[in-house]
Design a protein around this motif. Structure first.
Motif, PDB file in Angstrom:
ATOM      1  N   ASN A   1     -10.719   6.538   1.548  1.00 38.82           N
ATOM      2  CA  ASN A   1     -12.018   6.302   0.931  1.00 38.82           C
ATOM      3  C   ASN A   1     -12.884   5.371   1.769  1.00 38.82           C
ATOM      4  N   GLY A   2     -12.410   5.007   2.971  1.00 41.35           N
ATOM      5  CA  GLY A   2     -13.188   4.171   3.856  1.00 41.35           C
ATOM      6  C   GLY A   2     -13.009   2.685   3.660  1.00 41.35           C
ATOM      7  N   LYS A   3     -12.117   2.276   2.749  1.00 43.20           N
ATOM      8  CA  LYS A   3     -11.876   0.847   2.529  1.00 43.20           C
ATOM      9  C   LYS A   3     -10.974   0.303   3.622  1.00 43.20           C
ATOM     10  N   LEU A   4     -11.401  -0.784   4.282  1.00 41.20           N
ATOM     11  CA  LEU A   4     -10.586  -1.376   5.332  1.00 41.20           C
ATOM     12  C   LEU A   4      -9.408  -2.117   4.721  1.00 41.20           C
ATOM     13  N   LEU A   5      -8.214  -1.752   5.181  1.00 44.14           N
ATOM     14  CA  LEU A   5      -6.986  -2.396   4.719  1.00 44.14           C
ATOM     15  C   LEU A   5      -6.459  -3.396   5.732  1.00 44.14           C
ATOM     16  N   LYS A   6      -6.740  -3.169   7.013  1.00 38.36           N
ATOM     17  CA  LYS A   6      -6.308  -4.069   8.083  1.00 38.36           C
ATOM     18  C   LYS A   6      -7.381  -4.093   9.172  1.00 38.36           C
TER      19      LYS A   6
ATOM     20  N   GLN B   1      -5.448  -1.635  33.269  1.00 37.45           N
ATOM     21  CA  GLN B   1      -4.392  -1.548  32.266  1.00 37.45           C
ATOM     22  C   GLN B   1      -4.518  -2.686  31.262  1.00 37.45           C
ATOM     23  N   GLY B   2      -4.215  -2.389  30.013  1.00 33.03           N
ATOM     24  CA  GLY B   2      -4.421  -3.359  28.954  1.00 33.03           C
ATOM     25  C   GLY B   2      -3.130  -3.923  28.409  1.00 33.03           C
ATOM     26  N   ILE B   3      -3.258  -4.615  27.289  1.00 37.64           N
ATOM     27  CA  ILE B   3      -2.128  -5.216  26.592  1.00 37.64           C
ATOM     28  C   ILE B   3      -1.646  -4.236  25.524  1.00 37.64           C
ATOM     29  N   ILE B   4      -0.327  -4.092  25.405  1.00 38.74           N
ATOM     30  CA  ILE B   4       0.276  -3.220  24.406  1.00 38.74           C
ATOM     31  C   ILE B   4       0.599  -4.045  23.168  1.00 38.74           C
ATOM     32  N   TYR B   5       0.163  -3.558  22.014  1.00 41.48           N
ATOM     33  CA  TYR B   5       0.439  -4.223  20.738  1.00 41.48           C
ATOM     34  C   TYR B   5       1.294  -3.290  19.885  1.00 41.48           C
ATOM     35  N   PHE B   6       2.344  -3.839  19.288  1.00 36.87           N
ATOM     36  CA  PHE B   6       3.273  -3.036  18.488  1.00 36.87           C
ATOM     37  C   PHE B   6       3.231  -3.522  17.044  1.00 36.87           C
ATOM     38  N   TYR B   7       2.983  -2.581  16.115  1.00 35.57           N
ATOM     39  CA  TYR B   7       2.849  -2.897  14.691  1.00 35.57           C
ATOM     40  C   TYR B   7       3.919  -2.164  13.891  1.00 35.57           C
ATOM     41  N   ASP B   8       4.353  -2.777  12.775  1.00 37.65           N
ATOM     42  CA  ASP B   8       5.271  -2.073  11.889  1.00 37.65           C
ATOM     43  C   ASP B   8       4.499  -1.047  11.064  1.00 37.65           C
ATOM     44  N   SER B   9       5.200  -0.361  10.162  1.00 32.20           N
ATOM     45  CA  SER B   9       4.592   0.737   9.415  1.00 32.20           C
ATOM     46  C   SER B   9       3.563   0.257   8.401  1.00 32.20           C
ATOM     47  N   GLU B  10       3.485  -1.046   8.157  1.00 37.55           N
ATOM     48  CA  GLU B  10       2.489  -1.604   7.251  1.00 37.55           C
ATOM     49  C   GLU B  10       1.301  -2.198   7.993  1.00 37.55           C
ATOM     50  N   GLY B  11       1.317  -2.095   9.341  1.00 32.61           N
ATOM     51  CA  GLY B  11       0.221  -2.611  10.124  1.00 32.61           C
ATOM     52  C   GLY B  11       0.348  -4.071  10.503  1.00 32.61           C
ATOM     53  N   ASN B  12       1.550  -4.635  10.361  1.00 31.68           N
ATOM     54  CA  ASN B  12       1.786  -6.022  10.762  1.00 31.68           C
ATOM     55  C   ASN B  12       2.264  -6.056  12.215  1.00 31.68           C
ATOM     56  N   GLN B  13       1.663  -6.916  13.024  1.00 31.00           N
ATOM     57  CA  GLN B  13       2.019  -6.971  14.438  1.00 31.00           C
ATOM     58  C   GLN B  13       3.402  -7.592  14.625  1.00 31.00           C
TER      59      GLN B  13
ATOM     60  N   HIS C   1       0.823  -1.216   0.000  1.00 28.41           N
ATOM     61  CA  HIS C   1       0.000   0.000   0.000  1.00 28.41           C
ATOM     62  C   HIS C   1       0.853   1.260   0.000  1.00 28.41           C
ATOM     63  N   LYS C   2       2.098   1.159  -0.434  1.00 24.55           N
ATOM     64  CA  LYS C   2       3.014   2.306  -0.389  1.00 24.55           C
ATOM     65  C   LYS C   2       2.387   3.541  -1.039  1.00 24.55           C
ATOM     66  N   GLY C   3       2.477   4.676  -0.333  1.00 21.78           N
ATOM     67  CA  GLY C   3       1.929   5.939  -0.809  1.00 21.78           C
ATOM     68  C   GLY C   3       0.486   6.179  -0.422  1.00 21.78           C
ATOM     69  N   THR C   4      -0.197   5.152   0.086  1.00 19.41           N
ATOM     70  CA  THR C   4      -1.602   5.282   0.467  1.00 19.41           C
ATOM     71  C   THR C   4      -1.725   5.966   1.829  1.00 19.41           C
ATOM     72  N   LYS C   5      -2.564   6.985   1.896  1.00 21.02           N
ATOM     73  CA  LYS C   5      -2.848   7.636   3.175  1.00 21.02           C
ATOM     74  C   LYS C   5      -3.925   6.841   3.902  1.00 21.02           C
ATOM     75  N   PHE C   6      -3.823   6.809   5.233  1.00 14.47           N
ATOM     76  CA  PHE C   6      -4.731   5.954   5.979  1.00 14.47           C
ATOM     77  C   PHE C   6      -5.157   6.594   7.292  1.00 14.47           C
ATOM     78  N   PHE C   7      -6.220   6.023   7.860  1.00 10.67           N
ATOM     79  CA  PHE C   7      -6.630   6.313   9.230  1.00 10.67           C
ATOM     80  C   PHE C   7      -6.399   5.049  10.054  1.00 10.67           C
ATOM     81  N   ALA C   8      -5.613   5.163  11.120  1.00  9.61           N
ATOM     82  CA  ALA C   8      -5.463   4.081  12.094  1.00  9.61           C
ATOM     83  C   ALA C   8      -6.442   4.364  13.226  1.00  9.61           C
ATOM     84  N   CYS C   9      -7.358   3.430  13.465  1.00  9.35           N
ATOM     85  CA  CYS C   9      -8.448   3.656  14.405  1.00  9.35           C
ATOM     86  C   CYS C   9      -8.526   2.514  15.410  1.00  9.35           C
ATOM     87  N   VAL C  10      -8.852   2.840  16.649  1.00 11.98           N
ATOM     88  CA  VAL C  10      -9.185   1.825  17.636  1.00 11.98           C
ATOM     89  C   VAL C  10     -10.683   1.926  17.903  1.00 11.98           C
TER      90      VAL C  10
END
Length: 273
Positions: A214-219, A252-264, A193-202
């Protein structure tokens, strides 16, 4: 209450209380610190007693005030997120606030207010309502204003719905349950998805979501009740910005760490809140 850096009280608006019971009331604080009138000094934009207030940041004196919008009777029965589908008050009780630029001005001078959790109202800097939107999905906590199409006017991500600068719905994410707790925008710097702008949401029990503009879910990662998200250059030796997500069940919750592509990359249970 405004303090200086030595802890001295500069001014207060309202009166303190010893009633600790009201401290358990949960809400998104209706407050922004921002120079809304361009005079070189920050104002405090807030709400109290069904009024929206602009306070002088130097003194706490009211510079402008306006009654909160009426909760119009014809909307009752279709309002989501309130008991018995009937709003409790004649006027809305303003919840979280955002500074926005719906009018495409040189500097943002619009104010967004919302109720809990159905309607949003766009006000100009004279506290006049320009438009309002009643959502068919939970608005979540803090809608996010950003110019996604480069026209100089902010659009608004309200929960799963994207609105244009006039409050018209442009698109909606294919998610209906729970609500979005936090939104961070970004751009993929590598990967498919290089170059694609995104919203990261919880989004609570819907977990961690990444959608394009555009609202398409990528992850989508079902990590439990996802509550907070952060985007930063946590690993400078890797391309792009990494993402950190925390979930929450009242402690307190669990911390999840993802790379820049959204992979955990990893997860850990925190020992402290």
């Amino acid at each position: 209450t405004a303090f200086d850096l030595d802890g001295n009280i500069l001014w207060q608006h309202g009166e303190p209380t010893d009633n600790h019971d009201i401290g358990t009331i949960s809400a998104d604080m209706p407050m922004q610190i921002y120079d809304i009138d361009g005079d070189g000094f920050d104002e405090v934009i807030t709400a109290k007693n069904f009024e929206v207030l602009i306070l002088d940041g130097r003194t706490g004196e009211v510079k402008k005030r306006a009654k909160a919008p009426f909760s119009t009777p014809e909307e009752d029965g279709t309002i989501i997120g309130v008991p018995d589908k009937i709003y409790a008050f004649d006027r809305i009780n303003p919840d979280g606030m955002r500074i926005c630029n719906f009018r495409g001005l040189e500097k943002p001078r619009d104010i967004l207010i919302k109720d809990r959790y159905c309607r949003v109202y766009a006000l100009n800097d004279d506290l006049e309502v320009m438009w309002h939107f009643q959502s068919d999905k939970n608005t979540g906590h803090f809608p996010f204003a950003i110019d996604i199409n480069g026209d100089g006017h902010d659009e608004l991500l309200v929960g799963y719905n994207m609105l244009d600068c006039h409050g018209n719905k442009m698109w909606t994410m294919p998610v209906n349950e729970d609500h979005i707790d936090e939104i961070v925008p970004g751009r993929f710097e590598s990967g498919p998805h290089k170059g694609t702008k995104f919203f990261a949401c919880v989004a609570g029990k819907e977990g961690f979501l990444i959608s394009d503009f555009n609202g398409k879910l990528l992850k989508k990662d079902g990590i439990g009740h996802a509550q907070r998200v952060s985007l930063a250059n946590y690993l400078p030796n890797r391309p792009g910005y990494e993402m950190v997500v925390v979930n929450f069940w009242g402690h307190q919750g669990i911390i999840y760490f993802y790379d820049s592509e959204g992979n955990q990359l990893w997860e850990m249970e925190n020992e402290l809140n």
